[in-house]
Design an enzyme around this catalytic site. Sequence first.
Site, PDB file in Angstrom:
ATOM      1  CD  GLU A  77      14.995  -9.298 -10.917  1.00  0.00           C
ATOM      2  OE1 GLU A  77      15.035 -10.184 -10.025  1.00  0.00           O
ATOM      3  OE2 GLU A  77      13.937  -8.842 -11.375  1.00  0.00           O
ATOM      4  CD  GLU A 126      12.340 -13.663 -11.632  1.00  0.00           C
ATOM      5  OE1 GLU A 126      11.496 -14.033 -10.799  1.00  0.00           O
ATOM      6  OE2 GLU A 126      13.493 -13.338 -11.315  1.00  0.00           O
ATOM      7  CG  ASP A 134      -2.026  -1.013   1.130  1.00  0.00           C
ATOM      8  OD1 ASP A 134      -2.038  -1.790   0.146  1.00  0.00           O
ATOM      9  OD2 ASP A 134      -2.873  -1.059   2.046  1.00  0.00           O
ATOM     10  CG  ASN A 163      15.770 -11.627 -13.547  1.00  0.00           C
ATOM     11  OD1 ASN A 163      16.393 -10.855 -14.263  1.00  0.00           O
ATOM     12  ND2 ASN A 163      14.552 -11.378 -13.112  1.00  0.00           N
ATOM     13  CG  HIS A 217       8.496  -7.113 -12.043  1.00  0.00           C
ATOM     14  ND1 HIS A 217       9.818  -6.888 -12.372  1.00  0.00           N
ATOM     15  CD2 HIS A 217       8.533  -7.965 -10.988  1.00  0.00           C
ATOM     16  CE1 HIS A 217      10.607  -7.555 -11.554  1.00  0.00           C
ATOM     17  NE2 HIS A 217       9.854  -8.223 -10.697  1.00  0.00           N
ATOM     18  CE1 TYR A 257      18.138 -11.986  -6.821  1.00  0.00           C
ATOM     19  CE2 TYR A 257      16.852 -12.891  -8.619  1.00  0.00           C
ATOM     20  CZ  TYR A 257      17.244 -11.808  -7.853  1.00  0.00           C
ATOM     21  OH  TYR A 257      16.750 -10.561  -8.133  1.00  0.00           O
ATOM     22  NE  ARG A 261      14.117  -5.699 -15.429  1.00  0.00           N
ATOM     23  CZ  ARG A 261      13.822  -6.812 -14.771  1.00  0.00           C
ATOM     24  NH1 ARG A 261      14.684  -7.340 -13.924  1.00  0.00           N
ATOM     25  NH2 ARG A 261      12.683  -7.426 -14.983  1.00  0.00           N
TER      26      ARG A 261
END
Length: 488
Positions: A396, A187, A72, A327, A142, A329, A97
Site C-alpha cells: 500500500e 497492519e 452498510d 504499507n 483486513h 504513507y 489486492r
Amino acid sequence: MKTFQVLQLSLIFSIFVNLVQSQYLFPDDFKFGVASSAYQIEGAWNVNGKGMSIWDRITHTTDIVPDNATGDIACDSYHNWERDVEMVKETGVDFYRFSLAWTRIFPDGYISYVNQDGVDYYNNIINKLIENDIEPVITLYHWDLPQMFSPQGGWANPAIIDLFTYYAKKAFEFFGDRVKLWITFNEPKVFCQDFNLFMSAANEVYPSGVIDYMCTYHVLKAHAETYHIYNREFKATQKGRISLTLNFEWSEPGSDSPEDIAAAEQRRQFEFGLYANPIINFDYPKIVKDRIAERSKQQGFPESRLPQFTLAEKLRIRGTYDFLGLNHYSTWHVFAAAERDIAEISYESDMGTFRNQSNEWPTSGSDWNKVVPWGLRRILQWIKKTYRNPIVLITECGYPDQTGTLDDEPRQDFLRDYFNATLEAIHEDQVNVQAFTIWSLMDNLEWQQGYRIKFGLFHVDFEDEARTRTAKKSVAYVRSVVETRKTD
Ligand SMILES: *[C@@H]1O[C@H](CO)[C@@H](O)[C@H](O)[C@H]1NC(C)=O
Ligand SMILES: *[C@@H]1O[C@H](CO)[C@@H](O)[C@H](O)[C@H]1NC(C)=O
Ligand SMILES: *[C@@H]1O[C@H](CO)[C@@H](O)[C@H](O)[C@H]1NC(C)=O
C-alpha cells in the site's frame, strides 16, 4: 582532424542525450497493483447470509466514525464487482489486492457453516480477474473480525489463533488453486496498538500496554501457524507465496545528536520491529523487550507486560515469510524525550520518544500524510540492512485528498515522487523491492475518517444509488508508468 572533431561532437552529443534521457526504469519483472479491502468497499453488510463483523457493530453503535458513516453500502462492490475488475484493467496494473470478509464466507466466524454465496462472490471476482490477466492477491484479515468473537476479547483471547487458522485453511482450499499470493494480516500494529479498542469490540476499553501486547502475541502465532499450514499442505500443489503486511512510517532523527538518532531507531523497533523481528530475525527486538520488561518491573508487575515466546515458539515464528509486505504513507521527525511517568501503563510510554513533522514537507488532504518520498527510500534501505535484503512488496502507498476531484494532479505528483524513490532504491541501493501497490482502487470508507478522506484512483459517487465510478486523471498516468516502465 575533421573526422576526429565529428567523432568528438557525436560523443558529446550522445553523453548529452544520455544525461537528458537517463531515467531509471522499472525492471520487466517489477509488478504494479491496486488495493482495496472488504469492509471499505463491499457494502451488503447483511445481504445473502453475511454475518456481522466488529466493524458493522462499531459503525452502528458508536460515534467513532464521523457523519454517522457506515460500510452498510460503501461502494457497493458486492453488486459492482464486475465494474471493479474493469477499473483495475483500465489502470493497466498486474494485480489486484483485495481482502476476504471472513463473515461473508463464515457468518459466525466458525467454519462449521459455509455461506456459499460468499464463496461464489469471491470466486466470481477471482475468475474475472484471471480472465483479464490480472493476478488476484488476497488479504485474509483486513480488520473485520467476526463479531461473534468480540465478547471473548477477539485477538486478546488465544482461542482466536486456531479459529483464524481454520478459516485461512478453508480459504486456501476454496481459492488457492488460482490465488498465488496471500497476505495473512494487514497492519497488525494498527489493529492491536493504534486502535486497540477496535480489535475486539467498541465501547469496551482495552488497556493499552497490556491487552494490545496479547493481541500482538496471538497475531504473530496465528500468522506463523497459517504460514506452516500453507507450507505443509498447499504449497507443493498450489505453488503460491504467503506473508503478512506491516505498516511503516519512517522515523527520521530530528537532529544529528546521538540521542535523537537512538530515539528514531527505538521508535522503528517499537513500530515495525515488534512484528518484523520475530518473523525475519528472531524474537522481539531487544530494545523493545528490555524497555517493556524494565517499565513493567518498576510498575510492580512480576513479569513483562509483553508476553514472551518460548524458544520453541521463537523458532516456529522465525522464517514464516516468503516476502515482506510493506504499507507506507508518511514520515516523521523523532526526538529523544524525557521518560513518561512510570505510573503510565501504555504502549506509547513504553515506546517513549517524541515525534512531529516538518512544516516544510508538502501536505495532503489528511494532516499527517505529508509528502516525503525520501522517507520511503530510507525505509527500503533500513529494511535491507536490518533484515538481510528480503523481497519487499509495497502492498500500500497512496495519496489522500478531501475532494475526490477527477483533476488529481497532486496524486499524480505524489505517485511520481514515490515511484522515483522506489526506482532509486532499486538502482542505487540494490534493494530487493519487487512490487508497488497503490492505495486505493477507488474512494471508499476510510475507517475512522469515514468518507471524508479519499484515496481513490477512481471517484465514487456516494450520492448515487449505483455508486457510479469515474476515472481520475491519475489512472492514465499509472497506465503509462506500467507501460513505459518510467515515471515521466
Ligand atoms: C523522477 O526520476 C527521473 C529520473 O529517473 C527524473 O527525470 C524525474 O525528474 C524525476 N521526477 C521527480 C518528480 O523527481
Ligand atoms: C447521527 O445520528 C444521530 C442519531 O440518529 C443523529 O442525531 C445525528 O444528527 C446524526 N449525525 C449526523 C452528522 O448525521
Ligand atoms: C518538532 O519538535 C522539535 C523538538 O521539540 C522542535 O524543535 C520543532 O520546532 C518541532 N517542529 C514543529 C514543526 O513543530
